[in-house]
Enzyme design. Structure first.
Site, PDB file in Angstrom:
ATOM      1  N   LYS A  81       0.852  -1.189   0.000  1.00  0.00           N
ATOM      2  CA  LYS A  81       0.000   0.000   0.000  1.00  0.00           C
ATOM      3  C   LYS A  81       0.885   1.234   0.000  1.00  0.00           C
ATOM      4  CE  LYS A  81      -1.968   2.648   3.050  1.00  0.00           C
ATOM      5  NZ  LYS A  81      -1.950   3.960   2.326  1.00  0.00           N
ATOM      6  N   GLU A 115      10.095   1.772  10.613  1.00  0.00           N
ATOM      7  CA  GLU A 115      11.026   2.902  10.549  1.00  0.00           C
ATOM      8  C   GLU A 115      10.163   4.144  10.626  1.00  0.00           C
ATOM      9  OE1 GLU A 115      12.469   6.123   9.122  1.00  0.00           O
ATOM     10  OE2 GLU A 115      12.764   5.048   7.225  1.00  0.00           O
ATOM     11  N   CYS A 117      13.023  11.564   6.572  1.00  0.00           N
ATOM     12  CA  CYS A 117      13.070  11.176   7.981  1.00  0.00           C
ATOM     13  C   CYS A 117      14.475  11.338   8.562  1.00  0.00           C
ATOM     14  CB  CYS A 117      12.589   9.734   8.151  1.00  0.00           C
ATOM     15  SG  CYS A 117      13.465   8.553   7.107  1.00  0.00           S
ATOM     16  N   GLU A 120       9.010  16.869  14.974  1.00  0.00           N
ATOM     17  CA  GLU A 120       9.387  16.627  13.582  1.00  0.00           C
ATOM     18  C   GLU A 120       8.512  17.480  12.670  1.00  0.00           C
ATOM     19  OE1 GLU A 120      10.525  12.833  10.794  1.00  0.00           O
ATOM     20  OE2 GLU A 120       8.663  12.711  11.917  1.00  0.00           O
TER      21      GLU A 120
END
Length: 491
Positions: A182, A258, A292, A394
């Site tokens: 997906k 992750e 990231c 973040e």
């Protein structure tokens, strides 16, 4: 480049070897983040569609030839997938740039070749694997086999769609598993083509399936709760990872995550700034900061702070922000209106926290055809308080914070003062310091005097809320296999 009308694509589901419409014919739109132009109508997978895909993957695993093939035959087909990706790299790079808003030349020169390499690497790596043998005197002989687990749900993010999907698909297929993929709902174009690429490479029907949709109460949730799914590999936000872990708990699905990051990029006073500045610019603003591994907290030793600020600001001002399809563009838009609103909300937060704006902080001046795009200048703040929100959360956009420090101990304290631990960067010409800092920063990857260098044999993953498990090399193979011991009586 000019505003050229783009053909609106229809993106279907790829299930059991063919492209099919959603069972309800429900679709959603995907827009070009540079112009807000609609570029695709995407079929949204229903629970029934996901069930079909998972059952096809299960049938291909249990009854098909895939896991029973010789390793050489299986890996040959995976290498053929990699070859097809290279043969189609211009097409795939154009789609990636269109979908994500990243510069075309970056996709063409780095990301698409790396996507192909992910597949060929794990095919080559798998062919070189063996097992252990443990004799027990002359009476018994133990040996190990590494067998595929079953059906893998591969859920991938929107920032590096094809590259991060093949990073999972390579070891998944090489070890004999089947997959239901997906991609992120905002960037489905290149990943949707993996179905036809797999078929052209001779991979049996049902081994690779691609479904489109969203997370909660959509394809993501349907996959992660499906009884035919044995393991889940996910790259994305930490909060989403928590939800996936809950979904898979009832059936004890194996997970590899992750997740988010807030890397410290530590610049010591003996650093070579001629190297540290351009690499730190790349670490801050590559893919509009939507990485990231971004070096979004730049810790600078106070004795060189003024020089670093001046040079870093100048380098940022020289980045060309604009049309992703233009070969001279260094930085495109962020991926969507929702994400743009999130990123720009931190400009108000930074102001409320008395951060000092060094550069950026507004929309760039762009041609008329880009006026509706989700653009933000590369933005730099100085913030003395490492506990400020812009230093802790973040942002995932082209916004970085410069944080001064005085001592090595203070740098370590600031670097580790975060709930994340994916990676870190250290700039110093002192070899002993480089080792000391690398040993004491709590993160899964530490780069010294470099950034974003990846050997696919090495472990990759995060400490703390940056993930669970490791992928890369034999770590990926361990995740995608079951280890079996066989004990033979010799007498």
């Amino acid at each position: 480049m000019g505003n050229i009308q783009t053909e609106v694509k229809e993106v279907k589901l790829f299930i059991d070897g063919e492209y099919v419409e959603s069972s309800t014919n429900s679709t959603f739109e995907v827009k070009n983040p540079a112009t807000q132009e609609v570029i695709a109508h995407v079929h949204e997978a229903t629970n029934e569609d996901v069930d079909r895909a998972c059952r096809a993957a299960r049938r291909a695993f249990e009854e098909g030839p895939w896991r029973k093939m010789t390793v050489a035959e299986r890996c040959g087909k995976i290498r053929r997938m990699a070859e097809i990706i290279i043969e189609r790299k211009e097409e795939l790079a154009r789609l990636e740039a269109l979908d994500v808003g990243k510069p075309y030349h970056v996709a063409l020169e780095r990301e698409i070749p790396r996507a192909a390499h992910n597949l060929s690497f794990f095919a080559d790596f798998m062919e070189k694997q063996g097992g252990e043998v443990y004799p027990m005197e002359d009476e018994y002989l133990n040996y190990t086999r590494y067998e595929p687990v079953g059906v893998a749900a591969l859920i991938t993010p929107w920032n590096l769609p094809l590259m991060l999907t093949t990073w999972k698909l390579g070891p998944c297929l090489a070890t004999g598993n089947t997959a239901v993929i997906k991609p992120a709902e905002m960037t489905p174009l290149t990943v949707s083509l993996l179905g036809e690429i797999a078929k052209e490479a001779g991979i049996p029907d049902g081994v690779v399936n691609v479904v489109q949709g969203f997370g909660a109460d959509s394809a993501g949730e349907f996959m992660t709760t499906h009884p035919d799914v044995d393991l889940i590999s996910f790259t994305g936000e930490t909060t989403t990872g928590k939800g996936i872990m809950k979904n898979g708990a009832d059936s004890l699905k194996r997970v590899s995550f992750e997740l988010g990051g807030k890397a410290a990029n530590i610049i010591f006073e003996d650093a070579n700034l001629d190297k540290a500045i351009p690499v730190s610019i790349q670490a801050a603003f590559m893919n509009s900061g939507q990485v990231c591994l971004a070096g979004s907290r730049i810790l600078v030793q106070r004795s060189i702070m003024d020089e670093f600020v001046d040079r870093f600001k100048k380098a940022a001002s020289e980045l060309k922000v604009g049309d992703p399809q233009d070969v001279s563009t260094n930085m495109g838009p962020v991926v969507s209106e929702e994400h743009y609103n999130k990123v720009t909300s931190y400009l108000d937060i930074a102001n409320d926290e008395n951060s000092t704006l060094v550069y950026g902080g507004k929309r760039p001046d762009l041609p008329d055809y880009l006026q509706d795009g989700y653009y933000l200048e590369p933005t730099i703040y100085i913030q003395e308080d490492p506990n400020a929100r812009i230093c802790q959360e973040e942002i995932f956009g082209p916004v970085v914070t410069l944080i001064p420090f005085d001592t090595e101990e203070e740098a370590l304290e600031i670097a580790n003062n975060t709930e994340y631990g994916l990676n870190g960067v250290v700039w110093t010409d002192n070899l002993q310091r480089a080792h000391r800092i690398s040993h004491n920063v709590r993160a899964g990857t530490i780069w010294v005097n470099c950034w974003f260098v990846r050997d696919l044999r090495a472990p990759f993953g995060g400490f703390k809320k940056s993930g669970i498990g490791r992928e890369g090399g034999h770590h990926s193979l361990e995740f995608f296999t079951e280890a079996k011991n066989i004990c033979i009586a010799l007498k």
